[in-house]
Scaffold this motif. Structure first.
Motif, PDB file in Angstrom:
ATOM      1  N   PRO A   1      53.462 -16.990 158.376  1.00  0.00           N
ATOM      2  CA  PRO A   1      54.904 -17.248 158.495  1.00  0.00           C
ATOM      3  C   PRO A   1      55.252 -18.669 158.924  1.00  0.00           C
ATOM      4  N   ALA A   2      54.538 -19.178 159.927  1.00  0.00           N
ATOM      5  CA  ALA A   2      54.837 -20.524 160.419  1.00  0.00           C
ATOM      6  C   ALA A   2      54.567 -21.568 159.343  1.00  0.00           C
ATOM      7  N   THR A   3      53.433 -21.414 158.636  1.00  0.00           N
ATOM      8  CA  THR A   3      53.082 -22.354 157.571  1.00  0.00           C
ATOM      9  C   THR A   3      54.104 -22.284 156.444  1.00  0.00           C
ATOM     10  N   ALA A   4      54.470 -21.062 156.058  1.00  0.00           N
ATOM     11  CA  ALA A   4      55.423 -20.879 154.966  1.00  0.00           C
ATOM     12  C   ALA A   4      56.779 -21.485 155.310  1.00  0.00           C
ATOM     13  N   SER A   5      57.263 -21.219 156.509  1.00  0.00           N
ATOM     14  CA  SER A   5      58.588 -21.706 156.891  1.00  0.00           C
ATOM     15  C   SER A   5      58.629 -23.220 157.012  1.00  0.00           C
ATOM     16  N   MET A   6      57.550 -23.793 157.558  1.00  0.00           N
ATOM     17  CA  MET A   6      57.529 -25.255 157.698  1.00  0.00           C
ATOM     18  C   MET A   6      57.426 -25.931 156.328  1.00  0.00           C
ATOM     19  N   ALA A   7      56.662 -25.317 155.414  1.00  0.00           N
ATOM     20  CA  ALA A   7      56.543 -25.874 154.074  1.00  0.00           C
ATOM     21  C   ALA A   7      57.886 -25.816 153.346  1.00  0.00           C
ATOM     22  N   VAL A   8      58.592 -24.696 153.495  1.00  0.00           N
ATOM     23  CA  VAL A   8      59.917 -24.563 152.864  1.00  0.00           C
ATOM     24  C   VAL A   8      60.906 -25.532 153.500  1.00  0.00           C
ATOM     25  N   ALA A   9      60.822 -25.694 154.817  1.00  0.00           N
ATOM     26  CA  ALA A   9      61.711 -26.643 155.500  1.00  0.00           C
ATOM     27  C   ALA A   9      61.504 -28.052 154.956  1.00  0.00           C
ATOM     28  N   ALA A  10      60.227 -28.420 154.725  1.00  0.00           N
ATOM     29  CA  ALA A  10      59.926 -29.744 154.180  1.00  0.00           C
ATOM     30  C   ALA A  10      60.450 -29.868 152.755  1.00  0.00           C
ATOM     31  N   ALA A  11      60.335 -28.774 151.995  1.00  0.00           N
ATOM     32  CA  ALA A  11      60.815 -28.790 150.617  1.00  0.00           C
ATOM     33  C   ALA A  11      62.336 -28.909 150.556  1.00  0.00           C
ATOM     34  N   VAL A  12      63.018 -28.199 151.453  1.00  0.00           N
ATOM     35  CA  VAL A  12      64.481 -28.286 151.517  1.00  0.00           C
ATOM     36  C   VAL A  12      64.913 -29.705 151.880  1.00  0.00           C
ATOM     37  N   LYS A  13      64.184 -30.305 152.802  1.00  0.00           N
ATOM     38  CA  LYS A  13      64.506 -31.679 153.215  1.00  0.00           C
ATOM     39  C   LYS A  13      64.342 -32.641 152.046  1.00  0.00           C
ATOM     40  N   GLU A  14      63.302 -32.403 151.230  1.00  0.00           N
ATOM     41  CA  GLU A  14      63.037 -33.279 150.091  1.00  0.00           C
ATOM     42  C   GLU A  14      64.016 -33.055 148.940  1.00  0.00           C
ATOM     43  N   LEU A  15      64.316 -31.782 148.656  1.00  0.00           N
ATOM     44  CA  LEU A  15      65.105 -31.443 147.466  1.00  0.00           C
ATOM     45  C   LEU A  15      66.601 -31.291 147.743  1.00  0.00           C
TER      46      LEU A  15
END
Length: 206
Positions: free
Chosen positions: A173-187
């Motif tokens: 969960p932590a890895t998934a959420s942080m990866a999505v957070a980074a993707a949202v920041k980028e996109l």
């Protein structure tokens, strides 16, 4: 984005089902295994869905579980694998069997699916081998604690769907959420689910 339907199985065919939700019939394309899971006409069903939109078509793909949907997304990310081929693979193999085939490099097992030749089967297992070891057909359900990185992503939001998709692929969960957070920041906040998952996967595996 339509992520899940709960209703009555109104009708079905070789690769499709009509789900009646409050008097509205949704045509959903499914694997043979999902159709079997749905039962018989008149049964109450819950089906996870993926909305696919192209220039000439718009269709809902249905899955018996979020894990099966996660594998569909992963399979269709492989060059040469469209929704028809992915559903053929999911008709021939369970999510657990696909996981074992990819983790073990067993292209022959994947080639059992209709329309999948040895060359394409090899490409699938080669591209997914590194990811298959941690993939599990599970999804965060009710009562799951808030996930780090995005806080409590609103249920049904694109971010929540993206986090769920990565968890279905075996990420914590932590890895998934942080990866999505980074993707949202980028996109940006308006990013579509497929693009968000694609970028988040790169962040999670990078």
């Amino acid at each position: 984005m339509i992520a899940k339907l709960t209703g009555i199985l109104d009708d079905s065919g070789p690769d499709w089902a009509i789900i009646d939700v409050g008097g509205v019939g949704y045509l959903v394309h499914c694997s043979a295994k999902t159709l079997t899971h749905l039962g018989i006409r008149g049964d109450r069903v819950v089906i996870h869905t993926e909305l696919q939109v192209s220039e000439t078509d718009q269709r809902l793909i249905g899955f018996a579980s979020a894990g099966e949907r996660g594998w569909f997304r992963l399979l269709t990310a492989v060059q040469g694998v469209g929704s028809k081929v992915a559903l053929a693979i999911l008709s021939a193999l369970s999510a657990e069997e696909i996981q074992r085939a990819c983790a073990g490099g067993d292209a022959a097992m994947v080639a059992r699916a209709q329309g999948v030749g040895p060359k394409l089967a090899s490409r699938i297992v080669n591209e997914l081998k590194d990811k298959a070891g941690g993939i599990a057909p599970i999804a965060a359900g009710a009562g799951t604690p808030p996930i780090e990185g995005l806080g409590a992503a609103p249920a049904g939001s694109v971010s929540a769907d993206a986090i769920s998709a990565l968890q279905n692929l075996g990420f914590k969960p932590a890895t998934a959420s942080m990866a999505v957070a980074a993707a949202v920041k980028e996109l940006g906040e308006d990013a579509g689910l497929n693009e968000l998952v694609r970028v988040a996967l790169k962040r999670a595996t990078g």
